[in-house]
Scaffold this motif. Structure first.
Motif, PDB file in Angstrom:
ATOM      1  N   SER A   1      17.558  -3.934  -7.633  1.00  0.00           N
ATOM      2  CA  SER A   1      18.153  -3.449  -6.432  1.00  0.00           C
ATOM      3  C   SER A   1      19.404  -2.387  -7.064  1.00  0.00           C
ATOM      4  CB  SER A   1      19.360  -3.666  -5.531  1.00  0.00           C
ATOM      5  OG  SER A   1      20.182  -2.856  -4.879  1.00  0.00           O
ATOM      6  N   GLU A   2      20.287  -2.978  -8.278  1.00  0.00           N
ATOM      7  CA  GLU A   2      20.891  -2.705  -9.543  1.00  0.00           C
ATOM      8  C   GLU A   2      20.228  -1.251 -10.102  1.00  0.00           C
ATOM      9  OE1 GLU A   2      23.470  -5.846 -10.673  1.00  0.00           O
ATOM     10  OE2 GLU A   2      24.266  -5.364  -9.774  1.00  0.00           O
ATOM     11  N   LEU A   3      19.258  -1.717 -11.096  1.00  0.00           N
ATOM     12  CA  LEU A   3      18.001  -0.662 -11.928  1.00  0.00           C
ATOM     13  C   LEU A   3      17.801   0.526 -11.118  1.00  0.00           C
ATOM     14  CD1 LEU A   3      16.528  -0.436 -14.607  1.00  0.00           C
ATOM     15  CD2 LEU A   3      14.215  -1.891 -12.535  1.00  0.00           C
ATOM     16  N   LYS A   4      17.401   0.099  -9.971  1.00  0.00           N
ATOM     17  CA  LYS A   4      16.960   1.749  -8.415  1.00  0.00           C
ATOM     18  C   LYS A   4      18.419   2.480  -9.236  1.00  0.00           C
ATOM     19  CE  LYS A   4      16.130   3.060  -4.295  1.00  0.00           C
ATOM     20  NZ  LYS A   4      16.842   3.225  -3.239  1.00  0.00           N
ATOM     21  N   CYS A   5      19.525   2.158  -8.585  1.00  0.00           N
ATOM     22  CA  CYS A   5      19.951   2.750  -8.358  1.00  0.00           C
ATOM     23  C   CYS A   5      20.981   2.784  -9.161  1.00  0.00           C
ATOM     24  CB  CYS A   5      21.694   1.822  -8.101  1.00  0.00           C
ATOM     25  SG  CYS A   5      23.188   2.610  -7.721  1.00  0.00           S
TER      26      CYS A   5
ATOM     27  N   ARG B   1       0.868  -1.026   0.205  1.00  0.00           N
ATOM     28  CA  ARG B   1      -0.050   0.134  -0.099  1.00  0.00           C
ATOM     29  C   ARG B   1       0.577   0.825   0.263  1.00  0.00           C
ATOM     30  NH1 ARG B   1       0.792   4.358   3.105  1.00  0.00           N
ATOM     31  NH2 ARG B   1       0.656   2.554   5.285  1.00  0.00           N
ATOM     32  N   ALA B   2       2.043   1.700   0.370  1.00  0.00           N
ATOM     33  CA  ALA B   2       2.506   2.351   1.663  1.00  0.00           C
ATOM     34  C   ALA B   2       3.271   2.455  -0.379  1.00  0.00           C
ATOM     35  CB  ALA B   2       3.702   1.976   1.873  1.00  0.00           C
ATOM     36  N   VAL B   3       3.475   1.600  -1.050  1.00  0.00           N
ATOM     37  CA  VAL B   3       4.650   2.155  -2.465  1.00  0.00           C
ATOM     38  C   VAL B   3       3.561   2.797  -3.395  1.00  0.00           C
ATOM     39  CG1 VAL B   3       5.422   0.830  -5.192  1.00  0.00           C
ATOM     40  CG2 VAL B   3       5.780  -0.617  -2.505  1.00  0.00           C
ATOM     41  N   PHE B   4       2.039   2.231  -3.462  1.00  0.00           N
ATOM     42  CA  PHE B   4       1.077   3.390  -4.304  1.00  0.00           C
ATOM     43  C   PHE B   4       0.500   4.269  -4.007  1.00  0.00           C
ATOM     44  CE2 PHE B   4       1.529  -0.861  -6.270  1.00  0.00           C
ATOM     45  CZ  PHE B   4       2.441  -0.984  -7.114  1.00  0.00           C
ATOM     46  N   PHE B   5       0.243   4.231  -2.724  1.00  0.00           N
ATOM     47  CA  PHE B   5      -0.597   5.301  -2.088  1.00  0.00           C
ATOM     48  C   PHE B   5      -0.045   5.449  -0.375  1.00  0.00           C
ATOM     49  CE2 PHE B   5      -3.602   2.131  -3.658  1.00  0.00           C
ATOM     50  CZ  PHE B   5      -4.321   3.226  -4.772  1.00  0.00           C
ATOM     51  N   PRO B   6       1.361   6.042  -0.613  1.00  0.00           N
ATOM     52  CA  PRO B   6       2.287   6.729   0.258  1.00  0.00           C
ATOM     53  C   PRO B   6       0.764   7.430   1.361  1.00  0.00           C
ATOM     54  CG  PRO B   6       2.508   7.569  -1.324  1.00  0.00           C
ATOM     55  CD  PRO B   6       1.639   7.136  -1.771  1.00  0.00           C
ATOM     56  N   LYS B   7       0.771   7.261   2.920  1.00  0.00           N
ATOM     57  CA  LYS B   7      -0.141   7.995   3.739  1.00  0.00           C
ATOM     58  C   LYS B   7       0.939   9.879   3.825  1.00  0.00           C
ATOM     59  CE  LYS B   7       1.262   5.564   8.009  1.00  0.00           C
ATOM     60  NZ  LYS B   7       0.381   4.400   8.577  1.00  0.00           N
ATOM     61  N   ASP B   8       2.290   9.898   3.917  1.00  0.00           N
ATOM     62  CA  ASP B   8       2.924  10.337   4.874  1.00  0.00           C
ATOM     63  C   ASP B   8       4.137  10.860   4.235  1.00  0.00           C
ATOM     64  OD1 ASP B   8       4.857   8.423   5.426  1.00  0.00           O
ATOM     65  OD2 ASP B   8       3.614   8.467   7.690  1.00  0.00           O
TER      66      ASP B   8
ATOM     67  N   LEU C   1      10.891  -0.716  -6.308  1.00  0.00           N
ATOM     68  CA  LEU C   1      11.714  -0.699  -6.395  1.00  0.00           C
ATOM     69  C   LEU C   1      13.147  -0.781  -4.826  1.00  0.00           C
ATOM     70  CD1 LEU C   1      12.912   0.029 -10.208  1.00  0.00           C
ATOM     71  CD2 LEU C   1      12.491  -1.795  -9.506  1.00  0.00           C
ATOM     72  N   HIS C   2      12.700   0.194  -4.483  1.00  0.00           N
ATOM     73  CA  HIS C   2      13.590   0.024  -3.085  1.00  0.00           C
ATOM     74  C   HIS C   2      12.754  -1.115  -1.917  1.00  0.00           C
ATOM     75  CE1 HIS C   2      15.421   2.255   0.136  1.00  0.00           C
ATOM     76  NE2 HIS C   2      14.033   1.861   0.882  1.00  0.00           N
ATOM     77  N   LEU C   3      11.395  -1.754  -2.608  1.00  0.00           N
ATOM     78  CA  LEU C   3      11.459  -2.084  -1.733  1.00  0.00           C
ATOM     79  C   LEU C   3      11.673  -3.918  -1.790  1.00  0.00           C
ATOM     80  CD1 LEU C   3       8.841  -3.475   0.706  1.00  0.00           C
ATOM     81  CD2 LEU C   3       7.228  -3.583  -1.044  1.00  0.00           C
ATOM     82  N   PHE C   4      11.232  -3.569  -3.003  1.00  0.00           N
ATOM     83  CA  PHE C   4      11.469  -5.068  -3.606  1.00  0.00           C
ATOM     84  C   PHE C   4      12.708  -5.778  -4.353  1.00  0.00           C
ATOM     85  CE2 PHE C   4       6.804  -5.400  -3.815  1.00  0.00           C
ATOM     86  CZ  PHE C   4       7.000  -7.324  -3.115  1.00  0.00           C
ATOM     87  N   GLY C   5      14.061  -4.655  -4.145  1.00  0.00           N
ATOM     88  CA  GLY C   5      14.945  -4.460  -4.675  1.00  0.00           C
ATOM     89  C   GLY C   5      17.266  -4.994  -2.928  1.00  0.00           C
TER      90      GLY C   5
END
Length: 208
Positions: A119-123, A47-54, A101-105
């Motif tokens: 992780s490398e893709l996000k970087c 949920r935080a990935v697609f709908f961040p609350k803060d 990417l931060h979550l799954f990488g």
């Protein structure tokens, strides 16, 4: 067929088994290998990935961003986070992609790697920009910021550290002076040098 003595009867109903199965599809279990482990990813993480609350959830992909929006540290760190986000996020890349990417990488961490390719893709997408750590050391106003970024970003981090230290030191000195002399004219609007001189004078007067 004779059952093993280690056999345990499964008393779960069909509904409970169905729920367990669905949860196995919706939740990603972490893995453990000796002292290294990854976290269990929950629906709230998705949920935080697609709908961040803060603020924290929105910019978490940058690394160590302030968790709470209350307090002086958040006010000091906010410009750095927003500037680094402006430089790290390419115009064509939605921010939720970087959070994904931060979550799954990177397992929502600055030290763990859950999936090396992600992780490398996000970087690559963020050019490796991120906030490694921030903390106070000897005094509450002695803020230390560690980042991975450009010289401009480092200059901004240095300026924030200096401003935070100067403001905090003046406030601390002004409070010490007021404790000794409640009617003093000196406040945190004066320079650190002036306040230190006045505090030394008052302490010397007390001791004489």
């Amino acid at each position: 067929m004779k059952k093993s003595k280690f056999y345990l009867k499964d008393n779960k109903s069909f509904k409970e088994k169905a729920v367990d199965f669905l949860q196995s599809l919706l939740f990603w279990k972490g893995r453990r290998k000796r002292m290294i482990h990854t976290m269990d990813i929950s629906l709230d993480d998705i949920r935080a990935v697609f709908f961040p609350k803060d603020f924290y959830e929105k910019y978490r992909y940058l690394g160590s961003v302030p968790y709470s929006e209350a307090g002086e540290i958040f006010k000091a760190m906010e410009p750095l986070v927003i500037y680094m986000d402006y430089k790290a996020k390419q115009w064509w890349c939605p921010r939720f992609v970087l959070r994904f990417l931060h979550l799954f990488g990177d397992d929502n961490s600055i030290v763990r790697v859950r999936n090396r390719r992600l992780s490398e893709l996000k970087c690559k997408l963020t050019k490796g920009y991120g906030i490694v750590d921030y903390k106070t050391k000897w005094q509450w106003y002695d803020l230390r910021i560690s980042i991975s970024g450009t010289k401009q970003m480092q200059d901004l981090a240095d300026a924030i550290e200096c401003k935070f230290y100067d403001d905090g030191a003046r406030e601390d000195l002004a409070n010490q002076i007021k404790d000794i002399d409640p009617n003093t004219k000196y406040n945190k609007g004066y320079t650190v040098g002036t306040l230190e001189t006045e505090l030394d004078r008052l302490e010397a007067k007390q001791q004489s």
